[in-house]
Design an enzyme around this catalytic site. Structure first.
Site, PDB file in Angstrom:
ATOM      1  N   GLU A   1       8.023   5.303  -8.387  1.00  0.00           N
ATOM      2  CA  GLU A   1       6.617   4.912  -8.575  1.00  0.00           C
ATOM      3  C   GLU A   1       5.704   5.902  -7.853  1.00  0.00           C
ATOM      4  O   GLU A   1       4.659   6.291  -8.363  1.00  0.00           O
ATOM      5  CB  GLU A   1       6.370   3.501  -8.025  1.00  0.00           C
ATOM      6  CG  GLU A   1       6.982   2.400  -8.857  1.00  0.00           C
ATOM      7  CD  GLU A   1       6.594   1.021  -8.328  1.00  0.00           C
ATOM      8  OE1 GLU A   1       5.421   0.799  -8.008  1.00  0.00           O
ATOM      9  OE2 GLU A   1       7.486   0.162  -8.223  1.00  0.00           O
TER      10      GLU A   1
ATOM     11  N   ASN B   1      -2.631   1.336 -14.215  1.00  0.00           N
ATOM     12  CA  ASN B   1      -1.862   0.288 -13.529  1.00  0.00           C
ATOM     13  C   ASN B   1      -0.440   0.781 -13.363  1.00  0.00           C
ATOM     14  O   ASN B   1       0.111   1.416 -14.263  1.00  0.00           O
ATOM     15  CB  ASN B   1      -1.845  -0.995 -14.379  1.00  0.00           C
ATOM     16  CG  ASN B   1      -1.008  -2.089 -13.734  1.00  0.00           C
ATOM     17  OD1 ASN B   1      -1.156  -2.374 -12.546  1.00  0.00           O
ATOM     18  ND2 ASN B   1      -0.113  -2.699 -14.496  1.00  0.00           N
TER      19      ASN B   1
ATOM     20  N   GLY C   1       0.799  -1.225   0.000  1.00  0.00           N
ATOM     21  CA  GLY C   1       0.000   0.000   0.000  1.00  0.00           C
ATOM     22  C   GLY C   1       0.827   1.267   0.000  1.00  0.00           C
ATOM     23  O   GLY C   1       0.311   2.335   0.314  1.00  0.00           O
ATOM     24  N   SER C   2       2.106   1.185  -0.415  1.00  0.00           N
ATOM     25  CA  SER C   2       2.915   2.412  -0.402  1.00  0.00           C
ATOM     26  C   SER C   2       2.489   3.365  -1.522  1.00  0.00           C
ATOM     27  O   SER C   2       2.526   4.589  -1.354  1.00  0.00           O
ATOM     28  CB  SER C   2       4.408   2.102  -0.469  1.00  0.00           C
ATOM     29  OG  SER C   2       4.773   1.664  -1.743  1.00  0.00           O
ATOM     30  N   ASN C   3       2.062   2.826  -2.669  1.00  0.00           N
ATOM     31  CA  ASN C   3       1.559   3.708  -3.737  1.00  0.00           C
ATOM     32  C   ASN C   3       0.214   4.311  -3.360  1.00  0.00           C
ATOM     33  O   ASN C   3      -0.059   5.482  -3.646  1.00  0.00           O
ATOM     34  CB  ASN C   3       1.471   2.938  -5.059  1.00  0.00           C
ATOM     35  CG  ASN C   3       2.829   2.828  -5.725  1.00  0.00           C
ATOM     36  OD1 ASN C   3       3.386   3.817  -6.196  1.00  0.00           O
ATOM     37  ND2 ASN C   3       3.389   1.619  -5.732  1.00  0.00           N
TER      38      ASN C   3
ATOM     39  N   HIS D   1       3.550  -0.300 -12.783  1.00  0.00           N
ATOM     40  CA  HIS D   1       4.429  -1.458 -12.988  1.00  0.00           C
ATOM     41  C   HIS D   1       5.879  -1.016 -12.753  1.00  0.00           C
ATOM     42  O   HIS D   1       6.282   0.056 -13.223  1.00  0.00           O
ATOM     43  CB  HIS D   1       4.248  -2.000 -14.406  1.00  0.00           C
ATOM     44  CG  HIS D   1       5.029  -3.247 -14.633  1.00  0.00           C
ATOM     45  ND1 HIS D   1       4.621  -4.480 -14.156  1.00  0.00           N
ATOM     46  CD2 HIS D   1       6.228  -3.447 -15.226  1.00  0.00           C
ATOM     47  CE1 HIS D   1       5.517  -5.390 -14.474  1.00  0.00           C
ATOM     48  NE2 HIS D   1       6.505  -4.789 -15.126  1.00  0.00           N
TER      49      HIS D   1
ATOM     50  N   ASP E   1      -0.208  -5.467 -18.707  1.00  0.00           N
ATOM     51  CA  ASP E   1       0.862  -4.480 -18.913  1.00  0.00           C
ATOM     52  C   ASP E   1       1.004  -3.978 -20.349  1.00  0.00           C
ATOM     53  O   ASP E   1       2.122  -3.625 -20.771  1.00  0.00           O
ATOM     54  CB  ASP E   1       2.220  -5.077 -18.468  1.00  0.00           C
ATOM     55  CG  ASP E   1       2.218  -5.500 -17.005  1.00  0.00           C
ATOM     56  OD1 ASP E   1       1.480  -4.886 -16.211  1.00  0.00           O
ATOM     57  OD2 ASP E   1       2.953  -6.440 -16.663  1.00  0.00           O
TER      58      ASP E   1
END
Ligand code: GAR
Length: 227
Positions: free
Chosen positions: A191, A119, A23-25, A121, A162
């Protein structure tokens, strides 16, 4: 060409995560909104498993959470898609972010939210993407391939893994002494910046999708209009 107009008021975002997402993003989006850098707010986090650090972060911030497991006995892909769609519609969300979501999204969701699903990646797509390419696997493959740069990609989600049009990329140098872990750490920092920028572009500023290219609208300032 497809024009995706932004919403300059307060777009509502849902985040989808798989079981192991830290959950860091998600946290980067929450923090950017709290700091006034992002108008878009996360209103719902949906996890595939109840034990997820990402869901815990959301609960701590008072954000609605749901667990919708695609693996529930007897559940088909269509029923999983319908259940997700119902949850998203009920919260009136404008867009969806996959942040550590390791599955292919049901086609009904892709169709309903086309060009409004992002998304993230941890490589410079189209390199080192596709099924099975997640977490440290990606960074180990990058090091084995001997490439000198890698990075983070945020792209629009289409029907495959992707492969959708790229919205934002950030580049990270690969050092001679990098391990998958050291590289992952530096890419993750990028990110966090890339996801905030991509959400702002797609949800707030608006974009144009021309073939595989995402054209970001130039932001005009009053100075630029001055005689
Ligand atoms: C991120 O590194 C993201 O790029 C990756 O999962 C991690 C989630 O981290 N996603 C993929 O590999 C998708 N193929 P987070 O839970 O700390 O945001």
């Amino acid at each position: 060409m497809q024009q995706i107009s932004g919403n300059p008021t307060a777009p509502r975002l849902a985040v989808l995560v798989s079981g192991h997402a830290r959950g860091s993003n998600l946290q980067a989006l929450i923090d950017a909104h709290a700091a006034g850098e992002l108008l878009t707010s996360v209103v719902l986090v949906i996890g595939t498993h109840s034990e997820s650090a990402a869901l815990e972060r959301a609960r701590c911030k008072g954000i609605d959470t749901l667990v919708i497991s695609p693996m529930k006995p007897g559940r088909t892909e269509t029923e999983y898609g319908d259940t997700l769609l119902q949850a998203l519609s009920r919260r009136n969300v404008d867009g969806v972010c996959l942040l550590g979501y390791m599955r292919r999204l049901p086609l009904t969701i892709v169709a309903q939210f086309r060009n409004r699903i992002l998304n993230i990646h941890p490589s410079l797509l189209p390199l080192f993407g596709g099924q099975g390419m997640y977490g440290l696997n990606v960074h180990a493959a990058v090091i084995d391939a001997g490439v000198k740069v890698t990075g983070a990609t945020v792209h629009l989600v289409d029907e495959d893994y992707d492969t959708g049009p790229i919205v934002v990329q950030q580049v990270v140098a690969v050092n001679d002494d990098d391990t998958p872990e050291t590289l992952a750490k530096r890419v993750l920092e990028c990110e966090h910046k890339a996801i905030v920028e991509a959400v702002r572009l797609v949800m707030e500023t608006g974009i144009e999708v021309v073939g595989r290219r995402v054209i970001t609208k130039p932001t005009t300032t009053s100075q630029e209009h001055a005689p």
